[in-house]
Enzyme design. Sequence first.
Site, PDB file in Angstrom:
ATOM      1  CG  ASN A 127      -1.828   1.137   1.343  1.00 39.30           C
ATOM      2  OD1 ASN A 127      -1.415   2.270   1.124  1.00 39.30           O
ATOM      3  ND2 ASN A 127      -3.072   0.900   1.690  1.00 39.30           N
ATOM      4  CG  HIS A 176       0.737   6.249   4.892  1.00 36.68           C
ATOM      5  ND1 HIS A 176      -0.222   7.211   5.096  1.00 36.68           N
ATOM      6  CD2 HIS A 176       0.254   5.114   5.433  1.00 36.68           C
ATOM      7  CE1 HIS A 176      -1.234   6.682   5.766  1.00 36.68           C
ATOM      8  NE2 HIS A 176      -0.970   5.403   5.964  1.00 36.68           N
ATOM      9  CG  HIS A 185      -8.387   4.019   1.239  1.00 41.40           C
ATOM     10  ND1 HIS A 185      -8.573   3.872   2.595  1.00 41.40           N
ATOM     11  CD2 HIS A 185      -9.597   4.377   0.740  1.00 41.40           C
ATOM     12  CE1 HIS A 185      -9.836   4.128   2.897  1.00 41.40           C
ATOM     13  NE2 HIS A 185     -10.476   4.458   1.796  1.00 41.40           N
ATOM     14  NE  ARG A 199      -8.395   7.350   4.530  1.00 45.71           N
ATOM     15  CZ  ARG A 199      -9.263   7.028   5.491  1.00 45.71           C
ATOM     16  NH1 ARG A 199     -10.386   7.698   5.623  1.00 45.71           N
ATOM     17  NH2 ARG A 199      -9.006   6.047   6.316  1.00 45.71           N
ATOM     18  NE  ARG A 246      -7.584  11.258   5.561  1.00 46.00           N
ATOM     19  CZ  ARG A 246      -7.994  10.662   6.678  1.00 46.00           C
ATOM     20  NH1 ARG A 246      -7.160   9.915   7.351  1.00 46.00           N
ATOM     21  NH2 ARG A 246      -9.219  10.831   7.110  1.00 46.00           N
ATOM     22  CD  GLU A 268      -7.078  -0.298   1.403  1.00 40.95           C
ATOM     23  OE1 GLU A 268      -7.332   0.728   2.055  1.00 40.95           O
ATOM     24  OE2 GLU A 268      -6.168  -1.071   1.697  1.00 40.95           O
ATOM     25  CB  THR A 292      -9.410   1.648   7.577  1.00 44.64           C
ATOM     26  OG1 THR A 292      -9.080   2.295   6.362  1.00 44.64           O
ATOM     27  CG2 THR A 292     -10.754   0.966   7.446  1.00 44.64           C
ATOM     28  CD  GLU A 318      -7.134  -6.250   3.411  1.00 53.00           C
ATOM     29  OE1 GLU A 318      -7.396  -5.917   2.233  1.00 53.00           O
ATOM     30  OE2 GLU A 318      -6.367  -5.607   4.146  1.00 53.00           O
ATOM     31  CG  HIS A 361      -5.464  -1.728   9.371  1.00 51.67           C
ATOM     32  ND1 HIS A 361      -5.016  -1.100  10.501  1.00 51.67           N
ATOM     33  CD2 HIS A 361      -5.988  -0.757   8.582  1.00 51.67           C
ATOM     34  CE1 HIS A 361      -5.282   0.182  10.403  1.00 51.67           C
ATOM     35  NE2 HIS A 361      -5.860   0.430   9.251  1.00 51.67           N
TER      36      HIS A 361
HETATM   37  N1  PXP Z   1      -5.872  -3.192   4.339  1.00 53.03           N
HETATM   38  C1  PXP Z   1      -6.833  -2.244   4.407  1.00 53.03           C
HETATM   39  C2  PXP Z   1      -8.231  -2.628   4.035  1.00 53.03           C
HETATM   40  C3  PXP Z   1      -6.538  -0.931   4.794  1.00 53.03           C
HETATM   41  O1  PXP Z   1      -7.519  -0.012   4.858  1.00 53.03           O
HETATM   42  C4  PXP Z   1      -5.200  -0.590   5.077  1.00 53.03           C
HETATM   43  C5  PXP Z   1      -4.846   0.818   5.422  1.00 53.03           C
HETATM   44  O2  PXP Z   1      -5.051   1.627   4.321  1.00 53.03           O
HETATM   45  C6  PXP Z   1      -4.227  -1.609   4.969  1.00 53.03           C
HETATM   46  C7  PXP Z   1      -4.593  -2.901   4.632  1.00 53.03           C
HETATM   47  C8  PXP Z   1      -2.790  -1.340   5.269  1.00 53.03           C
HETATM   48  O3  PXP Z   1      -2.642  -1.034   6.632  1.00 53.03           O
HETATM   49  P1  PXP Z   1      -1.253  -0.526   7.161  1.00 53.03           P
HETATM   50  O4  PXP Z   1      -0.963   0.786   6.503  1.00 53.03           O
HETATM   51  O5  PXP Z   1      -1.462  -0.408   8.634  1.00 53.03           O
HETATM   52  O6  PXP Z   1      -0.229  -1.565   6.785  1.00 53.03           O
END
Ligand code: PXP
Length: 244
Positions: free
Chosen positions: A7, A10, A43, A45, A49, A70, A101, A151, A191
Amino acid sequence: MPRLGVNVDHVATIRQARGGSEPDPVSAAIIAELAGADGIVVHLREDRRHIQERDCIILRQIVSGKLNLEMAPTDEMVKFARTLKPDQATLVPEKRQELTTEGGLDVVSGIEYLKPLIGLLQNDRISVSLFVDPDIDQIKAADRCKADAIEIHTGRYADARNEEERELEFDKIRMAASLGKKLGLSVYAGHGLNYHNVQRIVSIKEIEELNIGHSIVSRAVLVGMKEAVRSMIELINIKLLMGK
Ligand code: PXP
């Protein structure tokens, strides 16, 4: 071995802090795939952001593995996904004030709303995964919605304050994964997973894919710092030498 979806949200968070063009999450995605990532997760949003539409559109063209979008289960996002055509859409709950989330989708309460929406995405050959807490009723409801995958939310396991709590949360994930698989759903997890807690989750054989963002981007910032500083010092020194 479970697949890894990286992901890159960030990376975009850092870009948005200055409102400029770097660092580009698209470049991060290319490097992640070159390093062996099986897919890229973003994601988009409602408040935009971090990830922007532009990122999704370019990623759709350049990601060679799975592109996993996402998204909140809203009409606006379904319309966007049907145009973008990611390989997979992961439906997540979204609140404006949250930092990230906070929990799984309430599929049990939203079943009538979610079912047609999932059908629309699937008609466009987009595989649909539902981000759910490790809760038996939620997983059964995901199956009734005809989702392709779940998931499992690993956030509470990751945030456990002591070993006892961690064991409890781990057991919930293990049972949820087993039920999901039994129902014929593909089982993913994510997550809060990081370099300390991921291996335990890998031991759950039903989990086919892990989606990880924050810890990888955090590690990338630190392991890249030395090279970044050295490059800057080199440039400064070259300029000084040339000026002499
Ligand atoms: N899976 C989902 C559905 C999420 O919403 C997120 C955060 O965007 C992640 C995985 C990844 O989480 P993390 O950034 O804590 O690794």
